[in-house]
Design a protein around this motif. Structure first.
Motif, PDB file in Angstrom:
ATOM      1  N   LEU A   1       0.647  -1.201   0.070  1.00  9.67           N
ATOM      2  CA  LEU A   1       0.009   0.010  -0.045  1.00  9.67           C
ATOM      3  C   LEU A   1       0.860   1.208  -0.061  1.00  9.67           C
ATOM      4  CD1 LEU A   1      -3.104  -0.656   2.834  1.00  9.67           C
ATOM      5  CD2 LEU A   1      -3.010  -0.670  -0.056  1.00  9.67           C
ATOM      6  N   ALA A   2       1.902   1.325   0.915  1.00  9.57           N
ATOM      7  CA  ALA A   2       2.829   2.413   0.888  1.00  9.57           C
ATOM      8  C   ALA A   2       3.507   2.709  -0.579  1.00  9.57           C
ATOM      9  CB  ALA A   2       3.795   2.111   2.096  1.00  9.57           C
ATOM     10  N   VAL A   3       3.930   1.608  -1.189  1.00  5.01           N
ATOM     11  CA  VAL A   3       4.472   1.769  -2.547  1.00  5.01           C
ATOM     12  C   VAL A   3       3.569   2.154  -3.410  1.00  5.01           C
ATOM     13  CG1 VAL A   3       5.529   0.294  -4.537  1.00  5.01           C
ATOM     14  CG2 VAL A   3       6.251  -0.150  -2.193  1.00  5.01           C
ATOM     15  N   GLU A   4       2.045   1.982  -3.273  1.00  3.64           N
ATOM     16  CA  GLU A   4       1.026   2.426  -4.124  1.00  3.64           C
ATOM     17  C   GLU A   4       0.628   3.855  -3.973  1.00  3.64           C
ATOM     18  OE1 GLU A   4       0.528   1.216  -7.031  1.00  3.64           O
ATOM     19  OE2 GLU A   4       1.411  -0.671  -7.025  1.00  3.64           O
TER      20      GLU A   4
ATOM     21  N   GLU B   1       7.701   1.759  10.857  1.00  3.55           N
ATOM     22  CA  GLU B   1       8.462   0.779  10.132  1.00  3.55           C
ATOM     23  C   GLU B   1       8.501   1.279   8.730  1.00  3.55           C
ATOM     24  OE1 GLU B   1       7.325  -3.167  10.364  1.00  3.55           O
ATOM     25  OE2 GLU B   1       7.981  -3.404  12.540  1.00  3.55           O
ATOM     26  N   LEU B   2       7.463   2.070   8.378  1.00  7.68           N
ATOM     27  CA  LEU B   2       7.316   2.350   6.902  1.00  7.68           C
ATOM     28  C   LEU B   2       7.476   4.096   6.516  1.00  7.68           C
ATOM     29  CD1 LEU B   2       4.285   0.318   5.756  1.00  7.68           C
ATOM     30  CD2 LEU B   2       6.678  -0.059   5.265  1.00  7.68           C
ATOM     31  N   ALA B   3       7.850   4.845   7.826  1.00 11.27           N
ATOM     32  CA  ALA B   3       7.943   6.161   7.603  1.00 11.27           C
ATOM     33  C   ALA B   3       8.891   6.796   6.730  1.00 11.27           C
ATOM     34  CB  ALA B   3       8.120   6.634   9.119  1.00 11.27           C
ATOM     35  N   GLY B   4       8.408   7.428   6.091  1.00 15.12           N
ATOM     36  CA  GLY B   4       9.309   8.022   4.978  1.00 15.12           C
ATOM     37  C   GLY B   4       9.395   7.343   3.679  1.00 15.12           C
ATOM     38  N   LYS B   5       8.560   6.217   3.456  1.00 16.72           N
ATOM     39  CA  LYS B   5       8.615   5.369   2.290  1.00 16.72           C
ATOM     40  C   LYS B   5       7.848   6.179   1.221  1.00 16.72           C
ATOM     41  CE  LYS B   5       8.305   0.511   0.770  1.00 16.72           C
ATOM     42  NZ  LYS B   5       9.480   0.449   0.482  1.00 16.72           N
ATOM     43  N   ALA B   6       8.660   6.247   0.104  1.00 21.08           N
ATOM     44  CA  ALA B   6       7.810   7.088  -1.099  1.00 21.08           C
ATOM     45  C   ALA B   6       7.223   6.317  -1.805  1.00 21.08           C
ATOM     46  CB  ALA B   6       8.820   7.897  -1.570  1.00 21.08           C
ATOM     47  N   ALA B   7       6.039   6.756  -2.483  1.00 23.49           N
ATOM     48  CA  ALA B   7       5.308   5.884  -3.627  1.00 23.49           C
ATOM     49  C   ALA B   7       6.181   5.925  -4.530  1.00 23.49           C
ATOM     50  CB  ALA B   7       4.061   6.489  -3.579  1.00 23.49           C
ATOM     51  N   HIS B   8       5.992   4.673  -5.767  1.00 26.38           N
ATOM     52  CA  HIS B   8       6.511   4.729  -6.726  1.00 26.38           C
ATOM     53  C   HIS B   8       6.053   5.957  -7.808  1.00 26.38           C
ATOM     54  CE1 HIS B   8       3.693   2.391  -9.001  1.00 26.38           C
ATOM     55  NE2 HIS B   8       3.832   1.687  -7.936  1.00 26.38           N
ATOM     56  N   PRO B   9       6.746   6.338  -8.983  1.00 27.37           N
ATOM     57  CA  PRO B   9       6.051   7.268  -9.808  1.00 27.37           C
ATOM     58  C   PRO B   9       4.693   6.969 -10.341  1.00 27.37           C
ATOM     59  CG  PRO B   9       8.541   6.712 -10.321  1.00 27.37           C
ATOM     60  CD  PRO B   9       8.132   5.830  -9.519  1.00 27.37           C
ATOM     61  N   GLU B  10       4.593   5.556 -10.695  1.00 24.17           N
ATOM     62  CA  GLU B  10       3.311   5.464 -11.230  1.00 24.17           C
ATOM     63  C   GLU B  10       2.148   4.801 -10.035  1.00 24.17           C
ATOM     64  OE1 GLU B  10       4.075   2.619 -14.182  1.00 24.17           O
ATOM     65  OE2 GLU B  10       5.517   3.886 -15.498  1.00 24.17           O
TER      66      GLU B  10
ATOM     67  N   GLU C   1       4.200   9.961   0.065  1.00 27.57           N
ATOM     68  CA  GLU C   1       4.934   9.106   1.045  1.00 27.57           C
ATOM     69  C   GLU C   1       4.438   8.870   2.458  1.00 27.57           C
ATOM     70  OE1 GLU C   1       8.803  11.092   1.872  1.00 27.57           O
ATOM     71  OE2 GLU C   1       7.954  12.502   3.225  1.00 27.57           O
ATOM     72  N   VAL C   2       4.601   7.849   3.121  1.00 27.56           N
ATOM     73  CA  VAL C   2       4.104   7.727   4.547  1.00 27.56           C
ATOM     74  C   VAL C   2       4.673   8.844   5.398  1.00 27.56           C
ATOM     75  CG1 VAL C   2       4.117   5.899   6.469  1.00 27.56           C
ATOM     76  CG2 VAL C   2       4.259   5.277   4.115  1.00 27.56           C
ATOM     77  N   ASN C   3       3.982   9.318   6.316  1.00 28.71           N
ATOM     78  CA  ASN C   3       4.289  10.335   7.285  1.00 28.71           C
ATOM     79  C   ASN C   3       5.512  10.048   7.966  1.00 28.71           C
ATOM     80  OD1 ASN C   3       3.831  12.865   8.210  1.00 28.71           O
ATOM     81  ND2 ASN C   3       2.970  11.894  10.338  1.00 28.71           N
ATOM     82  N   GLN C   4       6.490  10.831   7.785  1.00 28.83           N
ATOM     83  CA  GLN C   4       7.824  10.727   8.180  1.00 28.83           C
ATOM     84  C   GLN C   4       8.035  10.494   9.845  1.00 28.83           C
ATOM     85  OE1 GLN C   4      10.600  13.719   6.663  1.00 28.83           O
ATOM     86  NE2 GLN C   4      10.425  12.817   4.595  1.00 28.83           N
ATOM     87  N   VAL C   5       7.089  11.183  10.466  1.00 26.78           N
ATOM     88  CA  VAL C   5       7.025  10.837  11.951  1.00 26.78           C
ATOM     89  C   VAL C   5       6.227   9.889  12.614  1.00 26.78           C
ATOM     90  CG1 VAL C   5       8.063  13.365  12.291  1.00 26.78           C
ATOM     91  CG2 VAL C   5       5.475  13.021  12.211  1.00 26.78           C
ATOM     92  N   GLY C   6       5.658   9.401  11.499  1.00 27.07           N
ATOM     93  CA  GLY C   6       4.506   8.413  11.968  1.00 27.07           C
ATOM     94  C   GLY C   6       3.213   8.821  12.472  1.00 27.07           C
ATOM     95  N   VAL C   7       2.529   8.371  13.383  1.00 23.52           N
ATOM     96  CA  VAL C   7       1.259   8.607  13.695  1.00 23.52           C
ATOM     97  C   VAL C   7       1.297   9.912  14.475  1.00 23.52           C
ATOM     98  CG1 VAL C   7      -0.848   7.927  14.775  1.00 23.52           C
ATOM     99  CG2 VAL C   7       0.373   6.406  13.712  1.00 23.52           C
ATOM    100  N   GLU C   8       0.301  10.938  14.056  1.00 21.90           N
ATOM    101  CA  GLU C   8       0.402  12.312  14.922  1.00 21.90           C
ATOM    102  C   GLU C   8      -0.857  12.437  15.509  1.00 21.90           C
ATOM    103  OE1 GLU C   8       1.521  15.689  12.465  1.00 21.90           O
ATOM    104  OE2 GLU C   8       3.123  14.659  11.323  1.00 21.90           O
ATOM    105  N   ARG C   9      -1.935  12.004  15.052  1.00 25.43           N
ATOM    106  CA  ARG C   9      -3.204  12.219  15.668  1.00 25.43           C
ATOM    107  C   ARG C   9      -3.946  10.904  15.884  1.00 25.43           C
ATOM    108  NH1 ARG C   9      -4.680  15.920  12.355  1.00 25.43           N
ATOM    109  NH2 ARG C   9      -4.190  18.093  13.472  1.00 25.43           N
TER     110      ARG C   9
END
Length: 433
Positions: free
Chosen positions: A124-127, A261-270, A277-285
């Motif tokens: 899901l993160a990749v997509e 574990e997935l924080a900062g993982k960017a989605a691929h171009p397509e 990208e997944v939120n870099q600091v994790g869950v905020e709210r």
């Protein structure tokens, strides 16, 4: 002239399952589950086992087809050419029996099923379908595979009828008939406490009041859902009588770990989703309803650096002597509830979490479970949630999230084609006339 069945090609491919297999094959799903399940392989060769890829596909299919039991899954597989194709099995091969599915599930631990659920989250993160910034939490009850009439006393093991007969004996009524016992039980004040009663066939099931007002043995399934995409980030199965404020910690911890574990993982171009990208600091709210509101919960979340949007129930004026940290947390949450952002998040929570409940347990066939034990139910629920998350990808690509929706769409397209053809014929007739 005869042709062996092994030489025949099954032309029963289903477009929905074909596209799902493409997604799984492109991400090397079978290689991953083979590696995760390697620890279960025997050192010496024995009877051939069920391949992990086939095992997990069986339960993915159970979600998409809305089949509630393993026996039903086995029956459905045995008479469908398209599902044989989905499993990668030919006409000459025997589809998995329900006992094989059951034994394999019991031998694989809960952690293995969590690993598969986590693999789908990475997909899901990749997509571009996982953010993790705002997480909503809610719970629902699952009816256990156990009957209230089978409960026994924890202290002496007496059944319910024996317990009522003992109470009647203390009042001087010897050897009561079933009708007399029912009348006596109907008139007396009674309550079924989980501290006093247990079902011997499913000791982890708890006496719970269901959503429709019935009292039944049940479990509690709690979801943590990404409020930007609707993805299920974490799922836990807990005792049915556990309060929301007590169960929240486990679910939120798993959700926080999964996002970090997935924080900062960017989605691929397509990527098919809207998230970069997944939120870099994790869950905020954290967003929840009134059942999760308490001083201690709000204080713990504030100390953990999380902002809260938890609906506050009507209560009497609170006393805050010696509770400064809890007071600050409650007042901060109260101020946040009056903002437009909070109101929007609460509406999303109600929509997206209830949607996951409807798909997993109502149309997905798990509102009444056919398994016993918290871990067993958790294994099936996790694969259901993984299938639900995969359906988010399929919905972006294919326009539908289940095979039944795909069939309905195809039927609607066919009837639309017939209507257009009929209209074209009438137009041609009027023009020629």
């Amino acid at each position: 002239m005869w042709v062996e069945t092994s030489q025949l090609r099954a032309h029963g491919r289903h477009p929905f399952y074909e596209r799902l297999n493409e997604i799984l094959d492109q991400s090397k799903f079978d290689m991953y589950v083979e590696r995760v399940c390697r620890k279960y392989y025997a050192k010496t060769m024995g009877r051939p086992s069920l391949a992990p890829g086939v095992y997990f596909r069986c339960f993915l299919m159970g979600y998409f087809e809305g089949i509630d039991s393993e026996r039903g899954i086995a029956y459905r597989l045995s008479d469908s050419l398209s599902l044989r194709e989905f499993l990668g099995m030919g006409l000459e091969e025997q589809t998995p029996d329900h006992s094989t599915l059951s034994k394999t599930r019991r031998r694989m631990n809960l952690g293995t099923h969590k690993a598969v659920f986590s693999w789908v989250l990475k997909k899901l993160a990749v997509e571009g379908l996982l953010s993790g910034k705002n997480v909503g939490i809610d719970a629902t009850t699952l009816e256990a595979n156990a009957a209230l009439k089978s409960i026994v006393r924890r202290d002496d093991g007496a059944s319910y009828d024996e317990h009522v007969a003992g109470l009647m004996k203390t009042e001087g009524i010897e050897d009561p008939t079933p009708a007399e016992r029912q009348r006596f039980d109907r008139k007396r004040k009674k309550s079924l406490s989980n501290q006093d009663w247990v079902n011997p066939h499913d000791p982890e099931a708890r006496i719970t009041k269901m959503k429709d007002g019935r009292t039944h043995l049940a479990y509690k399934a709690e979801h943590a859902v990404d409020l930007e995409t609707g993805a299920v980030v974490a799922l836990t199965v807990q005792p049915g009588d556990r309060g929301d404020t007590a169960s929240m910690t486990s679910t939120l911890t798993q959700a926080g770990c999964a996002v970090m574990e997935l924080a900062g993982k960017a989605a691929h171009p397509e990527a098919v989703g809207p998230v970069q990208e997944v939120n870099q600091v994790g869950v905020e709210r954290v967003i929840a309803d009134k059942g999760y509101h308490s001083k201690q919960v709000l204080q713990d979340l504030a100390e953990g650096g999380l902002r809260t949007v938890i609906a506050e129930p009507e209560r009497q004026r609170q006393r805050w002597s010696g509770q400064r940290a809890a007071q600050v947390a409650v007042y901060d949450n109260r101020r946040c509830l009056n903002t437009n952002i909070a109101k929007s998040l609460l509406r999303k929570r109600g929509e997206l979490i209830e949607r996951s409940f409807a798909h997993l347990y109502n149309t997905g066939g798990m509102r009444r479970v056919h398994l016993r034990g918290k871990d067993n139910i958790g294994k099936r629920a996790l694969i259901h949630a993984a299938a639900f998350n995969l359906s988010l990808i399929l919905r972006q690509i294919f326009g539908v999230g289940t095979a039944r929706q795909a069939a309905s769409l195809a039927t609607e397209a066919f009837f639309l084609f017939l209507l257009l053809s009929h209209a074209q014929i009438e137009l041609s007739t009027d023009t020629s006339g």
